[in-house]
Design an enzyme around this catalytic site. Structure first.
Site, PDB file in Angstrom:
ATOM      1  N   ASN A   1      36.300  51.279  40.007  1.00 54.87           N
ATOM      2  CA  ASN A   1      34.883  51.458  39.648  1.00 54.87           C
ATOM      3  C   ASN A   1      34.272  52.554  40.521  1.00 54.87           C
ATOM      4  O   ASN A   1      34.968  53.160  41.338  1.00 54.87           O
ATOM      5  CB  ASN A   1      34.117  50.131  39.798  1.00 54.87           C
ATOM      6  CG  ASN A   1      34.212  49.603  41.214  1.00 54.87           C
ATOM      7  OD1 ASN A   1      33.713  50.216  42.148  1.00 54.87           O
ATOM      8  ND2 ASN A   1      34.914  48.485  41.390  1.00 54.87           N
TER       9      ASN A   1
ATOM     10  N   LYS B   1      56.203  54.438  35.604  1.00 56.06           N
ATOM     11  CA  LYS B   1      55.105  55.006  34.809  1.00 56.06           C
ATOM     12  C   LYS B   1      55.279  54.648  33.339  1.00 56.06           C
ATOM     13  O   LYS B   1      56.373  54.820  32.772  1.00 56.06           O
ATOM     14  CB  LYS B   1      55.105  56.528  34.978  1.00 56.06           C
ATOM     15  CG  LYS B   1      53.953  57.184  34.263  1.00 56.06           C
ATOM     16  CD  LYS B   1      53.992  58.690  34.410  1.00 56.06           C
ATOM     17  CE  LYS B   1      52.929  59.304  33.514  1.00 56.06           C
ATOM     18  NZ  LYS B   1      53.085  60.747  33.384  1.00 56.06           N
TER      19      LYS B   1
ATOM     20  N   ILE C   1      36.671  36.845  46.436  1.00 58.12           N
ATOM     21  CA  ILE C   1      36.634  36.888  47.912  1.00 58.12           C
ATOM     22  C   ILE C   1      35.353  36.224  48.422  1.00 58.12           C
ATOM     23  O   ILE C   1      35.379  35.415  49.360  1.00 58.12           O
ATOM     24  CB  ILE C   1      36.730  38.351  48.389  1.00 58.12           C
ATOM     25  CG1 ILE C   1      38.061  38.937  47.913  1.00 58.12           C
ATOM     26  CG2 ILE C   1      36.599  38.465  49.902  1.00 58.12           C
ATOM     27  CD1 ILE C   1      38.134  40.444  47.887  1.00 58.12           C
TER      28      ILE C   1
ATOM     29  N   LYS D   1      24.472  33.822  40.243  1.00 58.72           N
ATOM     30  CA  LYS D   1      25.674  34.200  40.997  1.00 58.72           C
ATOM     31  C   LYS D   1      25.664  33.568  42.385  1.00 58.72           C
ATOM     32  O   LYS D   1      26.688  33.110  42.889  1.00 58.72           O
ATOM     33  CB  LYS D   1      25.704  35.734  41.131  1.00 58.72           C
ATOM     34  CG  LYS D   1      27.072  36.329  40.961  1.00 58.72           C
ATOM     35  CD  LYS D   1      27.005  37.827  40.812  1.00 58.72           C
ATOM     36  CE  LYS D   1      27.467  38.293  39.450  1.00 58.72           C
ATOM     37  NZ  LYS D   1      27.447  39.722  39.267  1.00 58.72           N
TER      38      LYS D   1
HETATM   39  O1  PMT Z   1      29.350  51.681  47.256  1.00 57.71           O
HETATM   40  P1  PMT Z   1      28.042  52.312  46.790  1.00 57.71           P
HETATM   41  O2  PMT Z   1      28.274  53.523  45.915  1.00 57.71           O
HETATM   42  O3  PMT Z   1      27.111  52.588  47.949  1.00 57.71           O
HETATM   43  O4  PMT Z   1      27.320  51.238  45.846  1.00 57.71           O
HETATM   44  C1  PMT Z   1      26.891  50.026  46.399  1.00 57.71           C
HETATM   45  C2  PMT Z   1      27.210  48.850  45.468  1.00 57.71           C
HETATM   46  C3  PMT Z   1      26.440  48.986  44.188  1.00 57.71           C
HETATM   47  C4  PMT Z   1      28.712  48.753  45.181  1.00 57.71           C
HETATM   48  C5  PMT Z   1      26.780  47.539  46.268  1.00 57.71           C
HETATM   49  O5  PMT Z   1      25.426  47.629  46.586  1.00 57.71           O
HETATM   50  C6  PMT Z   1      27.042  46.295  45.445  1.00 57.71           C
HETATM   51  O6  PMT Z   1      26.276  45.887  44.598  1.00 57.71           O
HETATM   52  N1  PMT Z   1      28.208  45.626  45.697  1.00 57.71           N
HETATM   53  C7  PMT Z   1      28.711  44.491  44.925  1.00 57.71           C
HETATM   54  C8  PMT Z   1      29.348  45.010  43.665  1.00 57.71           C
HETATM   55  C9  PMT Z   1      29.933  43.886  42.831  1.00 57.71           C
HETATM   56  O7  PMT Z   1      31.132  43.757  42.741  1.00 57.71           O
HETATM   57  O8  PMT Z   1      29.076  43.067  42.335  1.00 57.71           O
HETATM   58  P2  PMT Z   1      29.457  41.792  41.399  1.00 57.71           P
HETATM   59  O9  PMT Z   1      28.156  41.340  40.891  1.00 57.71           O
HETATM   60  O10 PMT Z   1      30.523  42.176  40.419  1.00 57.71           O
HETATM   61  O11 PMT Z   1      30.056  40.766  42.419  1.00 57.71           O
HETATM   62  C10 PMT Z   1      29.249  39.803  43.104  1.00 57.71           C
HETATM   63  C11 PMT Z   1      29.752  39.562  44.502  1.00 57.71           C
HETATM   64  O12 PMT Z   1      31.048  38.972  44.453  1.00 57.71           O
HETATM   65  C12 PMT Z   1      29.885  40.791  45.342  1.00 57.71           C
HETATM   66  O13 PMT Z   1      29.465  40.426  46.652  1.00 57.71           O
HETATM   67  C13 PMT Z   1      31.370  41.111  45.311  1.00 57.71           C
HETATM   68  O14 PMT Z   1      31.792  41.735  46.525  1.00 57.71           O
HETATM   69  C14 PMT Z   1      31.957  39.717  45.191  1.00 57.71           C
HETATM   70  N2  PMT Z   1      33.246  39.661  44.480  1.00 57.71           N
HETATM   71  C15 PMT Z   1      33.341  40.032  43.167  1.00 57.71           C
HETATM   72  C16 PMT Z   1      34.548  39.890  42.511  1.00 57.71           C
HETATM   73  C17 PMT Z   1      35.652  39.364  43.223  1.00 57.71           C
HETATM   74  N3  PMT Z   1      36.830  39.245  42.641  1.00 57.71           N
HETATM   75  N4  PMT Z   1      35.531  39.023  44.513  1.00 57.71           N
HETATM   76  C18 PMT Z   1      34.356  39.149  45.139  1.00 57.71           C
HETATM   77  O15 PMT Z   1      34.232  38.835  46.324  1.00 57.71           O
END
Ligand code: PMT
Length: 413
Positions: free
Chosen positions: A214, A292, A312, A344
């Site tokens: 992403n 590949k 995580i 969430k």
């Molecule tokens: O890196 P930048 O360009 O500065 O942008 C910042 C950002 C937009 C990436 C950051 O501010 C942000 O929003 N990070 C979380 C992105 C994300 O994965 O959001 P989510 O809504 O999909 O996930 C929710 C939370 O669960 C997040 O804390 C994520 O780290 C966590 N997660 C998600 C999926 C997973 N398999 N494990 C996780 O721990």
């Protein structure tokens, strides 16, 4: 964080001196006051005029100049600075520093100073690894001189190995870390606390050459790690592949996939606070190809069979004796921002969630600014649009307040 700080650059004679211009630009961008002492050899590589134009200050070179000594004596030059940086620190100037020579303005200033000194070595790989240079570096380290670099790489002499001067961003980070360490304890409310921060994207392999990922740049997560370290925390940053520099004073663990990120987070051990700012891929390939995947003429494109990645944030939020006292997640949403983020927070079991809109029009991914909402059990705080550094400082401040507040049980005692 360098606003108002006075940095004295001692510019010595090496090809890496050309990087001094960019270093000055970065320091000035942060409103630091920069002054230069230029050695005779340094003046063969950069001109006093260019340094003067960039620093908007006089450049000092001559130990025996009557005007320089009357305007700004060599003792005063070092007294007026918060920090001295020798850049590039050639084998010659390191030897003269180690030997305590004072035969020109630069060496005299360095001998006379009682301020912290940072050296950014740059020289041929064999000069750097020579026993004499290593002994000088050992002597200077024992006297409290700090070093940044040198890095490995191809040098101007076309040889490869350690000897390349650190990049200006790395030198700025080292300056910040040194000045940070000088701060009084009152400015470090998180001293003695451990923090874990995740940042950047993950990459999930499709085959050895392709991956799912992403647009996360790591700017927000890295700024949070830096802000927590500035407040005195012992920070481990687990970062996906990003190009932003490592924050100063932070232990950085670099990973690619979500599985690796989880393993690194668990290996970090007990922490007081975990901040999950990484954009972790929700899915990975059920069975990544080991070779590949070939494009077959006329054949349909392959289907990608996905399976969920470990969560995580949810794992770190699980109740238990090892759970951090505070777990902060991020919610990246493109619609129903607040409602989805509230949901969430509950589903993942974290204490706070920072909601940010990542619709392309906001420019949040990869941009320098962020508009966030801090959601906790107490409700929703709407923050104005701020730079990612300001968001990080504000969040680190809120974390410090939370962690230094007595727990309910302690308060009742
Ligand atoms: O890196 P930048 O360009 O500065 O942008 C910042 C950002 C937009 C990436 C950051 O501010 C942000 O929003 N990070 C979380 C992105 C994300 O994965 O959001 P989510 O809504 O999909 O996930 C929710 C939370 O669960 C997040 O804390 C994520 O780290 C966590 N997660 C998600 C999926 C997973 N398999 N494990 C996780 O721990």
């Amino acid at each position: 964080m360098l606003k108002g700080k006075r940095i004295l650059l001692v510019v010595a004679g090496g090809i890496a001196a050309f990087k001094v211009h960019e270093l000055i630009r970065l320091l000035r961008k942060q409103d630091a006051a920069v002054r230069c002492v230029l050695t005779e050899a340094g003046a063969k590589f950069v001109t006093p005029l260019s340094l003067q134009a960039l620093t908007e200050d006089k450049v000092y070179s001559d130990m025996f100049s009557l005007t320089d000594e009357s305007e700004m004596g060599h003792i005063q030059l070092s007294r007026d600075a918060d920090l001295l940086v020798v850049v590039p620190a050639t084998a010659n100037i390191l030897a003269r520093m180690a030997g305590g020579l004072a035969d020109d303005l630069a060496s005299t200033v360095l001998l006379a100073t009682d301020k912290p000194v940072l050296a950014a070595p740059a020289m041929n790989v064999r000069m750097w690894s020579h026993a004499a240079t290593q002994a000088n570096v050992g002597t200077l380290t024992a006297r409290g001189i700090r070093f940044v670099g040198p890095n490995d790489g191809v040098m101007a002499c076309n040889e490869f190995g350690p000897g390349r001067m650190s990049e200006p961003v790395e030198i700025v980070a080292a300056i910040e870390a040194m000045l940070e360490a000088e701060k009084p304890a009152a400015d470090k409310p998180l001293a003695g606390k451990r923090a874990l921060v995740t940042s950047g994207p993950t990459r999930e392999a499709i085959d050895p050459v392709r991956y799912i990922s992403n647009h996360s740049s790591g700017k927000q997560g890295h700024a949070i790690a830096a802000a927590l370290a500035q407040l005195g925390a012992d920070v481990t940053l687990v970062s996906g592949p990003v190009t932003v520099p490592d924050p100063a004073g932070v232990a950085v663990v670099k990973i690619d996939s979500a599985d690796q990120m989880l393993a690194a987070c668990l290996a970090a051990g007990a922490v007081d606070v975990a901040v999950c700012a990484a954009a972790v891929a929700d899915w990975k390939m059920a069975a990544p190809a080991t070779a590949k995947i070939k494009k077959q003429a006329g054949a349909a494109p392959p289907s990608l069979v996905l399976t969920p990645n470990p969560d995580i944030l949810a794992t770190l939020s699980r109740p238990g004796p090892k759970r951090p006292r505070l777990v902060v997640g991020f919610a990246a949403e493109t619609e129903n921002l607040i409602a989805n983020a509230i949901d969430k927070r509950t589903r993942k079991g974290c204490d706070w969630i920072v909601a940010n809109d990542v619709s392309p029009a906001t420019g949040t991914f990869g941009g320098d600014r962020n508009t966030v909402h801090l959601i906790s059990a107490e409700g929703v705080q709407d923050w104005p649009t701020l730079s990612k550094e300001r968001v990080a400082m504000q969040l680190a401040g809120a974390i410090a307040l939370h962690l230094t507040r007595p727990r309910p049980a302690e308060a009742a005692e």
